[in-house]
Motif scaffolding. Structure first.
Motif, PDB file in Angstrom:
ATOM      1  N   ASN A 254       0.833  -1.210   0.000  1.00  0.00           N
ATOM      2  CA  ASN A 254       0.000   0.000   0.000  1.00  0.00           C
ATOM      3  C   ASN A 254       0.867   1.258   0.000  1.00  0.00           C
ATOM      4  O   ASN A 254       0.584   2.231  -0.703  1.00  0.00           O
ATOM      5  N   LEU A 257       3.105   1.477  -3.536  1.00  0.00           N
ATOM      6  CA  LEU A 257       2.326   1.767  -4.745  1.00  0.00           C
ATOM      7  C   LEU A 257       1.340   2.912  -4.565  1.00  0.00           C
ATOM      8  O   LEU A 257       0.597   3.243  -5.487  1.00  0.00           O
ATOM      9  N   TRP A 259      -1.479   3.412  -2.651  1.00  0.00           N
ATOM     10  CA  TRP A 259      -2.908   3.135  -2.738  1.00  0.00           C
ATOM     11  C   TRP A 259      -3.737   4.019  -1.821  1.00  0.00           C
ATOM     12  O   TRP A 259      -4.943   4.144  -1.980  1.00  0.00           O
ATOM     13  N   LYS A 275     -10.395  -5.530  -1.530  1.00  0.00           N
ATOM     14  CA  LYS A 275     -11.109  -4.869  -2.629  1.00  0.00           C
ATOM     15  C   LYS A 275     -10.122  -4.095  -3.491  1.00  0.00           C
ATOM     16  O   LYS A 275     -10.196  -4.128  -4.739  1.00  0.00           O
ATOM     17  N   GLN A 276      -9.194  -3.394  -2.829  1.00  0.00           N
ATOM     18  CA  GLN A 276      -8.162  -2.650  -3.559  1.00  0.00           C
ATOM     19  C   GLN A 276      -7.246  -3.602  -4.316  1.00  0.00           C
ATOM     20  O   GLN A 276      -6.838  -3.326  -5.452  1.00  0.00           O
ATOM     21  N   LEU A 277      -6.929  -4.710  -3.699  1.00  0.00           N
ATOM     22  CA  LEU A 277      -6.052  -5.701  -4.314  1.00  0.00           C
ATOM     23  C   LEU A 277      -6.687  -6.283  -5.571  1.00  0.00           C
ATOM     24  O   LEU A 277      -6.030  -6.450  -6.601  1.00  0.00           O
ATOM     25  N   LYS A 278      -7.966  -6.590  -5.461  1.00  0.00           N
ATOM     26  CA  LYS A 278      -8.685  -7.164  -6.614  1.00  0.00           C
ATOM     27  C   LYS A 278      -8.753  -6.184  -7.768  1.00  0.00           C
ATOM     28  O   LYS A 278      -8.707  -6.571  -8.944  1.00  0.00           O
ATOM     29  N   SER A 279      -8.811  -4.902  -7.441  1.00  0.00           N
ATOM     30  CA  SER A 279      -8.926  -3.868  -8.471  1.00  0.00           C
ATOM     31  C   SER A 279      -7.586  -3.542  -9.125  1.00  0.00           C
ATOM     32  O   SER A 279      -7.491  -3.427 -10.349  1.00  0.00           O
ATOM     33  N   LYS A 280      -6.526  -3.409  -8.297  1.00  0.00           N
ATOM     34  CA  LYS A 280      -5.245  -2.918  -8.804  1.00  0.00           C
ATOM     35  C   LYS A 280      -4.165  -3.994  -8.936  1.00  0.00           C
ATOM     36  O   LYS A 280      -3.119  -3.749  -9.546  1.00  0.00           O
ATOM     37  N   ALA A 281      -4.402  -5.145  -8.321  1.00  0.00           N
ATOM     38  CA  ALA A 281      -3.422  -6.247  -8.424  1.00  0.00           C
ATOM     39  C   ALA A 281      -4.178  -7.564  -8.524  1.00  0.00           C
ATOM     40  O   ALA A 281      -4.102  -8.407  -7.630  1.00  0.00           O
ATOM     41  N   ASP A 285      -4.270 -11.010  -6.120  1.00  0.00           N
ATOM     42  CA  ASP A 285      -5.523 -11.438  -5.488  1.00  0.00           C
ATOM     43  C   ASP A 285      -5.848 -12.885  -5.862  1.00  0.00           C
ATOM     44  O   ASP A 285      -6.288 -13.663  -5.013  1.00  0.00           O
ATOM     45  N   ASN A 413       6.009  -3.818 -10.697  1.00  0.00           N
ATOM     46  CA  ASN A 413       5.092  -2.697 -10.840  1.00  0.00           C
ATOM     47  C   ASN A 413       5.643  -1.395 -10.287  1.00  0.00           C
ATOM     48  O   ASN A 413       4.931  -0.391 -10.256  1.00  0.00           O
TER      49      ASN A 413
END
Length: 414
Positions: A254, A257, A259, A275-281, A285, A413
């Motif tokens: 976090n 990167l 976040w 939720k953030q992980l699923k969206s950005k990584a 996930d 990344n």
């Protein structure tokens, strides 16, 4: 003192460098090591202890007294006429006769029953591939660090674990070197994870393994194990440190990167973080959704939550009732009076207060032990029994897999 038996014609002992290391560990950390030189005559030659012993067996006259649940496995080996099975059975006989702690072997027949043997706490069967790791783990668990013993420029606790573990050392050289992709305060998160949190997890693992060796030895020799409180302490500490390392990886990714999540929301099981992980990584996930990883996270989450917030987890004896243990209270009272009449030569009030406990203790002693290292856990699948001691190495592998995944994602990344 740890006693280790190397199987017949062990290749690892034919290698000069490995044998030299083993001899050094044996002399420095008080290991007693033996090699089966002739599996048919059963000659035993001491390596580390510089002792010599010989025993002789005729056929299969020595009888193994394993728990009933192991008899099928042992019987399969015993009745198999192949040389591999014959050597395996005789190795078990010698191991039992000399009351060893560890059997080091590459015999497939022995390694195939490794899980069963360990489950009942009777012995450790270890592949030769992992024997040096066992030496280091037991030594560190007893407070004897190779780095301190050999005095390599006064290398201390943290550096010992970082340098001894290849995966930690590679991450250390990359992320804390001049070419590190991470700068500013994030570098301190990496330093703390690699040099503090991971060594704490590995040290608690080593203490657990050390005490489990001692506990299993006491059980084999029918002695009282005196360090249950230490084993319980390191067991609970292990899960707190392990879960903390996973959450710290979430804080790191976090921060690196950008976040923007609050540190308190950065948890491996936190809804906002996932939720953030699923969206950005999404790849990371998906890694955490792999069945084996997901089940492992469920287990350690359940144990850590209890250790940190509710009932501290302690290993328990799992027993099977027997015909004797199910006798009535009146029958057991008569048995107690015959076995130990002196205990009843006290005031009636003392007997009234103590007799129920005497009956309970007698009944427990008649039960057949199944395991002494189980805990009860509750996950989404309900209640189940789990052996944290026998699972500790697998948990470390899972943690390293997660560490590699998170740090690799950062590299790709950043």
């Amino acid at each position: 003192m740890l006693t280790i038996l190397f199987d017949h014609n062990s290749p690892i002992l034919q290698d000069y460098e490995t044998r030299y290391i083993i001899n050094n560990y044996a002399s420095l950390f008080n290991f007693d090591i033996y090699e089966i030189v002739d599996c048919f005559k059963g000659s035993i030659i001491g390596i580390g202890s510089h002792k010599e012993r010989s025993i002789y067996t005729e056929g299969n006259k020595l009888d193994l007294t394993w728990n009933q649940w192991l008899q099928d496995d042992i019987e399969d080996i015993k009745t198999d006429k192949s040389e591999l099975a014959n050597n395996a059975y005789k190795s078990l006989e010698i191991f039992k006769l000399l009351n060893m702690d560890v059997l080091c072997t590459n015999n497939e027949r022995l390694l195939n029953i490794k899980g069963n043997m360990l489950s009942f706490g009777k012995l450790y069967i270890i592949s030769e591939e992992y024997i040096l790791e066992t030496f280091k783990s037991y030594s560190a668990g007893s407070g004897a660090f190779a780095s301190q013993k050999f005095n390599f420029n006064r290398i201390g606790f943290n550096t010992f674990y970082v340098q001894e573990n290849v995966r930690l050392w590679k991450h250390f050289l990359y992320f804390l070197g001049k070419q590190s992709p991470i700068q500013n305060k994030s570098i301190e998160h990496v330093r703390s994870i690699l040099c503090h949190r991971m060594p704490f997890v590995l040290y608690s693992r080593d203490k657990i393994k050390h005490h489990s060796y001692e506990k299993f030895r006491a059980e084999r020799q029918k002695l009282d194990y005196k360090n249950d409180i230490e084993l319980a302490y390191y067991l609970n500490s292990h899960y707190i440190f392990l879960f903390g390392a996973l959450d710290h990886l979430c804080v790191l990714i976090n921060d690196v990167l950008g976040w923007g999540l609050d540190g308190r929301d950065c948890s491996i099981r936190g809804k906002k973080f996932r939720k953030q992980l699923k969206s950005k990584a999404p790849g990371l996930d998906q890694f955490l959704e792999i069945q084996s990883i997901k089940e492992w996270l469920d287990v350690i989450t359940a144990i850590r939550h209890k250790s940190a917030h509710e009932i501290v987890k302690l290993t328990s004896d799992i027993l099977f009732m027997t015909e004797k243990s199910e006798l009535s209270d009146d029958t057991i009272k008569e048995i107690l009076r015959k076995e130990d009449p002196a205990r009843y030569n006290v005031a009636r009030e003392v007997i009234d207060l103590s007799e129920d406990l005497w009956i309970h203790d007698w009944r427990i002693n008649q039960c057949t032990p199944f395991s002494s290292t189980m805990i009860q856990i509750q996950t989404n699948k309900g209640y189940s029994l789990y052996d944290p001691i026998l699972s500790v190495d697998r948990e470390i592998e899972m943690l390293f897999a997660t560490l590699d995944a998170f740090l690799s994602f950062i590299i790709c990344n950043k």
